[in-house]
Design an enzyme around this catalytic site. Structure first.
Site: not given
Length: 567
Positions: A73, A142, A206, A208, A427, A433, A472
């Protein structure tokens, strides 16, 4: 006696600022994988190891290891790139991955099915384009996302500049990236701190950051750890309202994990916005939960300690308190498709891209079309937070040539984007994944097709509804902000959530648990039929469900803060 650190924290401390044994793992030709510890560290470098789950059983029967590959990514603050970069990234798709580009919900690109021996080459090719993958994953800040078009006005340009500055300021600094991927000789020296801001433990999880320009909430700012709401008067950017503590992910069965929307806590001027973000991230760095990883996001730090505590800490870290928040209004969180003209007379075309996948299919030669456009386009491309694409900054003189290619490849054909699909996101999920429990991207078109029949039968074929689907309970497609949302429980089975609003300011509610497609469609049909008969003028589906007490309204932090804000 020093207390033993949790495994995830010890790994970061021992990693020599994110080096680990990644270089040794990349050199091992006996396996397509790297070690478990290095898999965790490579996330900081922007890549996740995966395996092709559709082939697991067959490869097991053949006594072969799983077909390991990597998702990579990019860090692309604000989602903007030029034509040369587009063409370069398109070449990388053939050279290093599976021949597709995928636009993410955080305004950047993902490559899939990148094999280990191509990882360094991909990183090198990306850096040669003036881009990188640092911090696209991992326990750091991120990709910073923002309003979809920096060219619409002077204020939009200033907001995009802020996104770039925040991203650059909070990007991790270790020499590990240059050493591992670019072949630079950066000798690690024990005792030397290569991370003046993050330190050797980085963040607990993480982090954001998103920016919105009212009335559009196309970045779903309240789903972020920090949300910045641009306050514009008479075309001038006055500053930003600041929200804190948003986040989407949760874990099934863990009641202490939950999605949460951010609280608006104050206002800062443009010259203070970078320092403000640094101060807030530092609070999470120092106070976030490092003992229990599922509880380590900033939303739990805010939820556990409260807003008064946060304001006190912010004043200490920042040196002065936040100003009072200013009024604003948000009305939508989708994209505006078709042509838009900016204040400077330049044109911008927003194109629908199903699930963000730039690929050539029998129905649509999208990747070829975009390559041909990039060859003649002198402006930029802009990725939206809804996985769509803008061909931006087109002059009057250049517009006919772009229109010709758009028409030739049927990119703006309205028949290809029925109303329900415009605001639908999924997603990646299966087959790559590792967290996916059910299908998402591959299943979404089939599900939407059946839902479109129900909408047409009810007389609502053109009605917009925000639909989100994930494989998920994690938040990759921001499912808990969908008026209708499905989160995977098992193959063919989902939890059904209903009742978010259309502007990203109210969470939905769990309506049915662990149900199949037939149950979901049989549940939605009477609700949509009732909506068609009893809705008020311009009422959205989620608001209707709440007004009729079909779904209980979620009292979100956005609605409870004390500033007088129109919502």
């Amino acid at each position: 006696m020093n207390k033993k650190l949790p495994e995830a924290e010890q790994l970061k401390v021992d990693s020599r600022f994110l080096r680990g044994t990644i270089l040794e793992g990349l050199a091992d030709e006996l396996t397509g994988a790297i070690s478990e510890d290095d898999t965790k560290l490579t996330k900081f470098h922007g890549t996740y190891m995966q395996d092709y789950r559709d082939l697991r059983d067959e490869r097991r029967r053949q006594k072969l290891e799983p077909l390991y590959s990597f998702m990579v990514r990019l860090r692309l603050p604000g989602g903007v790139l030029n034509s040369a970069q587009w063409l370069g990234l398109d070449d990388i798709a053939d050279e290093c991955s599976n021949g597709t580009l995928r636009l993410t919900t955080r305004q950047t690109f993902q490559y899939h099915e990148v094999y280990k021996n191509n990882l360094a080459l991909l990183m090198q090719r990306t850096v040669a384009l003036g881009l990188d993958t640092k911090g696209a994953c991992g326990d750091v800040n991120r990709n910073v996302v923002t309003n979809v078009n920096p060219h619409e006005s002077k204020a939009h340009k200033a907001v995009h500049k802020a996104a770039q500055e925040i991203s650059d300021h909070l990007c991790w600094q270790s020499n590990a990236y240059a050493e591992i991927w670019l072949g630079e000789k950066c000798v690690y020296q024990a005792g030397q701190n290569e991370e003046p801001f993050y330190g050797d433990r980085y963040l607990p999880r993480k982090f954001k950051i998103a920016i919105a320009i009212p009335p559009h909430n196309d970045a779903d700012i309240f789903a972020n750890d920090i949300g910045l709401i641009a306050i514009i008067e008479n075309g001038e950017l006055l500053g930003f309202n600041v929200s804190v503590g948003g986040g989407m992910g949760m874990t099934y069965g863990e009641t202490k994990t939950f999605p949460r929307l951010g609280n608006v806590v104050g206002f800062v001027t443009p010259d203070q916005v970078v320092k403000t973000c640094e101060s807030i991230v530092a609070i999470q760095r120092d106070f976030g939960d490092r003992e229990t990883r599922p509880h380590a996001r900033f939303k739990y730090t805010i939820d556990d300690n409260g807003l008064d505590w946060f304001r006190d800490q912010f004043a200490k870290y920042h040196g002065e308190p936040l100003q009072d928040a200013k009024p604003f209004e948000l009305t939508s969180n989708g994209d505006r498709f078709g042509w838009v003209q900016g204040d400077d007379g330049m044109h911008h075309l927003t194109l629908y891209v199903h699930s963000g996948r730039i690929a050539d299919t029998d129905e649509l030669q999208l990747r070829t079309a975009m390559r041909e456009i990039a060859k003649v386009h002198t402006g930029e491309f802009r990725i939206t937070c809804n996985q769509n694409l803008i061909i931006a900054n087109i002059s009057d003189a250049a517009k006919p040539s772009i229109e010709k290619l758009v028409t030739q490849y049927q990119l703006d054909d309205g028949s290809r984007r029925p109303a329900l699909r415009l605001n639908a996101m999924a997603c990646v999920a299966l087959p790559t994944c590792a967290l996916a429990m059910a299908e998402s991207e591959r299943y979404l078109p089939e599900f939407l097709g059946k839902l479109e029949v129900i909408m047409a039968d009810a007389g609502l074929p053109e009605k917009l509804i925000n639909i989100r689907m994930t494989g998920c309970p994690n938040g990759c497609a921001r499912p808990y902000l969908g008026e209708i949302a499905l989160t995977g429980k098992a193959v063919g089975r989902y939890n059904l959530f209903l009742g978010a609003d259309f502007s990203g300011q109210r969470l939905n509610r769990l309506y049915l648990e662990n149900v199949d497609e037939t149950t979901i469609l049989n549940t939605l049909r009477p609700l949509i039929e009732q909506f068609a008969k009893e809705r008020t003028n311009e009422e959205h589906f989620g608001d209707f469900l709440v007004r009729k007490n079909i779904v209980e309204a979620e009292r979100t932090p956005v609605m409870m803060h004390e500033a007088k804000i129109a919502i």
